[in-house]
Design a protein around this motif. Structure first.
Motif, PDB file in Angstrom:
ATOM      1  N   GLY A  84     -23.927  15.861  -8.503  1.00 13.26           N
ATOM      2  CA  GLY A  84     -24.672  15.778  -7.256  1.00 13.26           C
ATOM      3  C   GLY A  84     -26.138  15.473  -7.456  1.00 13.26           C
ATOM      4  O   GLY A  84     -26.963  15.717  -6.586  1.00 13.26           O
ATOM      5  N   ARG A  85     -26.455  14.922  -8.641  1.00 13.63           N
ATOM      6  CA  ARG A  85     -27.840  14.558  -8.990  1.00 13.63           C
ATOM      7  C   ARG A  85     -28.780  15.762  -8.903  1.00 13.63           C
ATOM      8  O   ARG A  85     -29.962  15.630  -8.555  1.00 13.63           O
ATOM      9  N   LYS A  86     -28.257  16.938  -9.227  1.00 19.95           N
ATOM     10  CA  LYS A  86     -29.070  18.156  -9.224  1.00 19.95           C
ATOM     11  C   LYS A  86     -29.832  18.268 -10.544  1.00 19.95           C
ATOM     12  O   LYS A  86     -29.240  18.232 -11.619  1.00 19.95           O
ATOM     13  N   GLU A  87     -31.124  18.421 -10.436  1.00 20.54           N
ATOM     14  CA  GLU A  87     -31.990  18.527 -11.611  1.00 20.54           C
ATOM     15  C   GLU A  87     -32.103  19.986 -12.047  1.00 20.54           C
ATOM     16  O   GLU A  87     -32.122  20.893 -11.210  1.00 20.54           O
ATOM     17  N   ARG A  88     -32.199  20.204 -13.336  1.00 21.50           N
ATOM     18  CA  ARG A  88     -32.409  21.562 -13.826  1.00 21.50           C
ATOM     19  C   ARG A  88     -33.012  21.516 -15.229  1.00 21.50           C
ATOM     20  O   ARG A  88     -33.020  20.470 -15.887  1.00 21.50           O
ATOM     21  N   TYR A  89     -33.511  22.677 -15.661  1.00 18.47           N
ATOM     22  CA  TYR A  89     -34.079  22.815 -16.995  1.00 18.47           C
ATOM     23  C   TYR A  89     -33.291  23.863 -17.771  1.00 18.47           C
ATOM     24  O   TYR A  89     -32.878  24.885 -17.224  1.00 18.47           O
ATOM     25  N   ILE A  90     -33.098  23.591 -19.049  1.00 15.72           N
ATOM     26  CA  ILE A  90     -32.353  24.487 -19.933  1.00 15.72           C
ATOM     27  C   ILE A  90     -33.254  24.851 -21.108  1.00 15.72           C
ATOM     28  O   ILE A  90     -33.846  23.966 -21.733  1.00 15.72           O
ATOM     29  N   PRO A  91     -33.383  26.141 -21.416  1.00 14.28           N
ATOM     30  CA  PRO A  91     -34.197  26.525 -22.576  1.00 14.28           C
ATOM     31  C   PRO A  91     -33.644  25.929 -23.867  1.00 14.28           C
ATOM     32  O   PRO A  91     -32.429  25.863 -24.062  1.00 14.28           O
ATOM     33  N   ILE A  92     -34.520  25.472 -24.732  1.00 16.28           N
ATOM     34  CA  ILE A  92     -34.121  24.924 -26.024  1.00 16.28           C
ATOM     35  C   ILE A  92     -34.226  26.012 -27.078  1.00 16.28           C
ATOM     36  O   ILE A  92     -35.321  26.514 -27.357  1.00 16.28           O
ATOM     37  N   TYR A  93     -33.121  26.387 -27.643  1.00 17.48           N
ATOM     38  CA  TYR A  93     -33.130  27.402 -28.689  1.00 17.48           C
ATOM     39  C   TYR A  93     -33.730  26.816 -29.976  1.00 17.48           C
ATOM     40  O   TYR A  93     -33.526  25.639 -30.278  1.00 17.48           O
ATOM     41  N   PRO A  94     -34.471  27.619 -30.722  1.00 15.53           N
ATOM     42  CA  PRO A  94     -35.150  27.131 -31.937  1.00 15.53           C
ATOM     43  C   PRO A  94     -34.217  26.415 -32.915  1.00 15.53           C
ATOM     44  O   PRO A  94     -34.578  25.370 -33.468  1.00 15.53           O
ATOM     45  N   HIS A  95     -33.009  26.955 -33.113  1.00 11.76           N
ATOM     46  CA  HIS A  95     -32.083  26.342 -34.069  1.00 11.76           C
ATOM     47  C   HIS A  95     -31.665  24.954 -33.593  1.00 11.76           C
ATOM     48  O   HIS A  95     -31.579  24.001 -34.388  1.00 11.76           O
ATOM     49  N   ILE A  96     -31.405  24.811 -32.287  1.00 13.99           N
ATOM     50  CA  ILE A  96     -31.021  23.507 -31.721  1.00 13.99           C
ATOM     51  C   ILE A  96     -32.191  22.537 -31.835  1.00 13.99           C
ATOM     52  O   ILE A  96     -32.008  21.344 -32.123  1.00 13.99           O
ATOM     53  N   LYS A  97     -33.381  23.032 -31.625  1.00  7.70           N
ATOM     54  CA  LYS A  97     -34.577  22.195 -31.733  1.00  7.70           C
ATOM     55  C   LYS A  97     -34.708  21.617 -33.133  1.00  7.70           C
ATOM     56  O   LYS A  97     -34.946  20.413 -33.302  1.00  7.70           O
TER      57      LYS A  97
END
Length: 374
Positions: free
Chosen positions: A218-231
């Motif tokens: 539905g073209r809904k925007e959101r933000y997801i925290p980036i975990y240090p290991h994934i970064k």
């Protein structure tokens, strides 16, 4: 002479269960055409018109390309089935009985029946088709009531730690191992849908704010925290594929088929699904596992870590926390483990409340087999 009105005639038509032509006939005191004329519209005629509408909605940005392709693929298969039965079949003949006959012709390759979720998706498309037919005047009444979605319970489909370890080991044997390993870690650490993953841009993976920007259903925007290991893993992957330093001006795709800073050729949903399916098959896992299982795994791990359901819903992009609950059902073995970790609850206190006596002493009896409390 044009007449302007404060009334919304489309809403009036919906409330009355008629189409705009009939309403105009009533206003102008004309005779409404006989309903038999509408009954002459065939299923195929209406589905062809419906496909044009769906394609236009994609052009207007109201539906994603992936959704439109799914709709068109289903409708085309349904049309082929109708052609074989009777190409002149009236739109009024579209009912559950016809749909059930169609389902018998589209069994998946390696399964005996379609999943309840897939059937519900098909039903949803047919309901939209009937709504369209009624609105456009191909039907004189709304027939959506003929198709009710079935109640389904989503089975737990999240990976155990042993699964994840085996899958990550398997990526080392693949061509472009760093790519597929990074994708698995990314899915595990963000809870993104595969359709979201392929559209993430390098600049969206903001290492300054440690937030991932994505656009979901539905073209809904959101933000997801980036975990240090994934970064760390993603930055290493970017370095290996030609991005020596991250910056906000990098508009190319994070996961791309071409290397360098431009990164204009994004991966397809199908290619990611195929690679994960190949790993699952080679490892002999339950075939219910798929790419989406990483999203379930992310949700369960967040829950176990103590995250509030409201926050988890926001990260997953769910408007209703009830939707999130379907993602976090535990497998029986894990449910047992979670419960046993909370035992023992004060059973002795409960016994005291029930009997008004002391704690049960094992092995002590009086009055026959009656247990003694003190």
């Amino acid at each position: 002479m044009d007449i302007f009105s404060k009334y919304n005639y489309e809403e009036i038509c919906v409330d009355l269960g008629i189409n705009i032509e009939d309403l105009l006939c009533l206003i102008e005191k004309k005779t409404i055409p006989k309903q038999i004329e509408r009954a002459e519209y065939t299923i195929v005629h209406v589905t062809e018109k419906f496909k044009k509408l769906i394609k236009q909605q994609q052009v207007n940005g109201r539906k994603s390309l992936q959704t439109v392709r799914y709709y068109i693929n289903f409708i085309n298969r349904f049309e082929q089935f109708v052609y074989k039965v009777n190409p002149e079949m009236s739109i009024y003949s579209l009912n559950e009985s016809l749909f059930d006959d169609f389902l018998l012709t589209c069994q998946p390759r390696q399964e005996t029946v379609l999943s309840p979720g897939t059937i519900n998706t098909y039903i949803g498309i047919l309901r939209r088709l009937l709504s369209f037919a009624h609105y456009e005047g191909y039907l004189d009444k709304d027939l959506r009531y003929r198709f009710e979605r079935h109640s389904t319970k989503l089975l737990p489909r999240y990976y155990q730690d042993s699964h994840l370890k085996a899958m990550l080991e398997m990526t080392k044997r693949k061509t472009h191992a760093y790519l597929w390993s990074t994708i698995l870690w990314f899915l595990l650490g963000t809870g993104c849908r595969v359709s979201e993953l392929i559209n993430v841009r390098v600049k969206d993976f903001d290492i300054e704010t440690n937030l991932l920007y994505t656009v979901g259903k539905g073209r809904k925007e959101r933000y997801i925290p980036i975990y240090p290991h994934i970064k760390e893993i993603v930055l290493e992957y970017l370095y290996l594929t030609g991005v020596k330093e991250w910056n906000k001006g990098l508009t190319g795709y994070l996961f791309a088929r071409d290397h360098g800073v431009k990164r204009e050729r994004k991966l397809s949903v199908r290619s990611v699904q195929y690679q994960v399916h190949d790993i699952i098959t080679k490892l002999g896992f339950d075939r219910r596992f798929n790419v989406h299982s990483f999203r379930h795994t992310f949700a369960v791990n967040c829950l176990r870590a103590g995250m509030k359901i409201e926050y988890l819903s926001q990260i997953l992009g769910h408007d209703n926390p009830a939707t999130t609950y379907t993602y976090i059902q535990l497998l029986p073995i894990d449910l047992k483990s979670e419960i046993m970790n909370k035992f023992p609850f004060p059973l002795e206190k409960l016994v005291h409340q029930i009997y008004g006596t002391g704690v049960y002493e094992h092995g002590q009896h009086s009055d026959g087999d009656r247990p003694i409390y003190h």
